[in-house]
Design a protein around this motif. Sequence first.
Motif, PDB file in Angstrom:
ATOM      1  N   THR A  55      -5.595  -9.654  -2.507  1.00 18.69           N
ATOM      2  CA  THR A  55      -6.107  -8.276  -2.542  1.00 18.69           C
ATOM      3  C   THR A  55      -5.289  -7.387  -1.610  1.00 18.69           C
ATOM      4  N   GLY A  56      -5.085  -7.843  -0.372  1.00 16.47           N
ATOM      5  CA  GLY A  56      -4.306  -7.071   0.598  1.00 16.47           C
ATOM      6  C   GLY A  56      -2.878  -6.846   0.143  1.00 16.47           C
ATOM      7  N   ARG A  57      -2.248  -7.884  -0.383  1.00 17.88           N
ATOM      8  CA  ARG A  57      -0.852  -7.781  -0.819  1.00 17.88           C
ATOM      9  C   ARG A  57      -0.708  -6.902  -2.053  1.00 17.88           C
ATOM     10  N   THR A  58      -1.746  -6.868  -2.900  1.00 17.72           N
ATOM     11  CA  THR A  58      -1.697  -6.004  -4.081  1.00 17.72           C
ATOM     12  C   THR A  58      -1.897  -4.546  -3.686  1.00 17.72           C
ATOM     13  N   ILE A  59      -2.767  -4.297  -2.718  1.00 20.36           N
ATOM     14  CA  ILE A  59      -2.981  -2.930  -2.229  1.00 20.36           C
ATOM     15  C   ILE A  59      -1.671  -2.344  -1.696  1.00 20.36           C
ATOM     16  N   ILE A  60      -0.926  -3.161  -0.955  1.00 18.43           N
ATOM     17  CA  ILE A  60       0.296  -2.665  -0.309  1.00 18.43           C
ATOM     18  C   ILE A  60       1.527  -2.812  -1.215  1.00 18.43           C
ATOM     19  N   LYS A  61       1.310  -3.307  -2.447  1.00 16.14           N
ATOM     20  CA  LYS A  61       2.344  -3.432  -3.484  1.00 16.14           C
ATOM     21  C   LYS A  61       3.367  -4.534  -3.210  1.00 16.14           C
ATOM     22  N   LEU A  62       2.982  -5.543  -2.450  1.00 23.65           N
ATOM     23  CA  LEU A  62       3.807  -6.751  -2.404  1.00 23.65           C
ATOM     24  C   LEU A  62       3.621  -7.514  -3.716  1.00 23.65           C
ATOM     25  N   HIS A  63       2.448  -7.329  -4.353  1.00 20.94           N
ATOM     26  CA  HIS A  63       2.226  -7.752  -5.736  1.00 20.94           C
ATOM     27  C   HIS A  63       1.955  -6.498  -6.565  1.00 20.94           C
TER      28      HIS A  63
END
Length: 323
Positions: A55-63
């Motif tokens: 969730t965190g990585r998707t928010i920051i666009k790492l995913h």
Amino acid sequence: MIKGKEKLIEIKNLKKYFRVGKGKVLKAVDDVSFDIYRGETLGLVGESGCGKSTTGRTIIKLHNATSGKVIYDGEDIQLVKTAVRLKENKKKMQMIFQDPYSSLNPRMTVLEIISEGIYNHEANLTNREIKDKVYDLLESVGLNRTHANRYPHEFSGGQRQRIGIARALAVEPEFIIADEPIAALDVSIQAQIVNLMQELQQKKGLTYLFIAHDLAMVKHISDRIAVMYLGTVMELADSENLYENPLHPYTEALLSAIPIPDPKMERTRERIILKGDVPSPMNPPSGCRFRTRCPKVMQICSESVPKWQEVSLKHFVACHLYE
């Protein structure tokens, strides 16, 4: 909406699926929605593998999100495509990673690690100005300027995490995702890092998404807490309210596992032991995700997904018990 507070981030129906093998899909984050207000700390908790870090990585666009919206300061950042705008968003949002051993490049000095972001985002500064900025950052996280020319292997775990925090602060972000920043540290060091993060938040007006599985520490740092299970958010409430009046059976079970300092109370209190294993996110149960382990399961739990609803003021839950 929280009265008197400004929304910084709105997460709307966020999904992140991974393709694994032939025709198989792992639903790591599945229809997650919550808001984060400017200047607050939102804690995100749950068991390992529940989708917190994704969730965190998707928010920051790492995913890249499979679907859904991440609205930052009124703009859906998932739709931003131009290099200039992407760079601007990266400056506003930074991440502190879980493992201070693997997240720092062993071939770079501390000066190079922290100054890398400054060179990328503030090209107008001279080398001298960048060095001075790095020295100030080191001092702000409890290190000193003599550490700038050393390499990561020369530091303890707690010191490395301080370097990671300094790196995140180097580009002067508004929002920081802290992905289990204390999980790899000794217990004696954990409180120091959390206290440092709180001090920096007050000084710099930062907003945090604090991801962790240690509920006691999350309560200490968070204004509000969201509880995740198998890719979905089960409950969201103010920190005190969640601990004093948990509504979801999963939250109740998590809280019952927190040790109590009083030995007499610890011996007599009731523990909620969850039966079975966490189901696979490739094949989640129908209806409520938690029903296969829930001590209060009902017939309707297998038939329909519970609605996300506000049961009391600022206290949200997804559970058929409250419909």
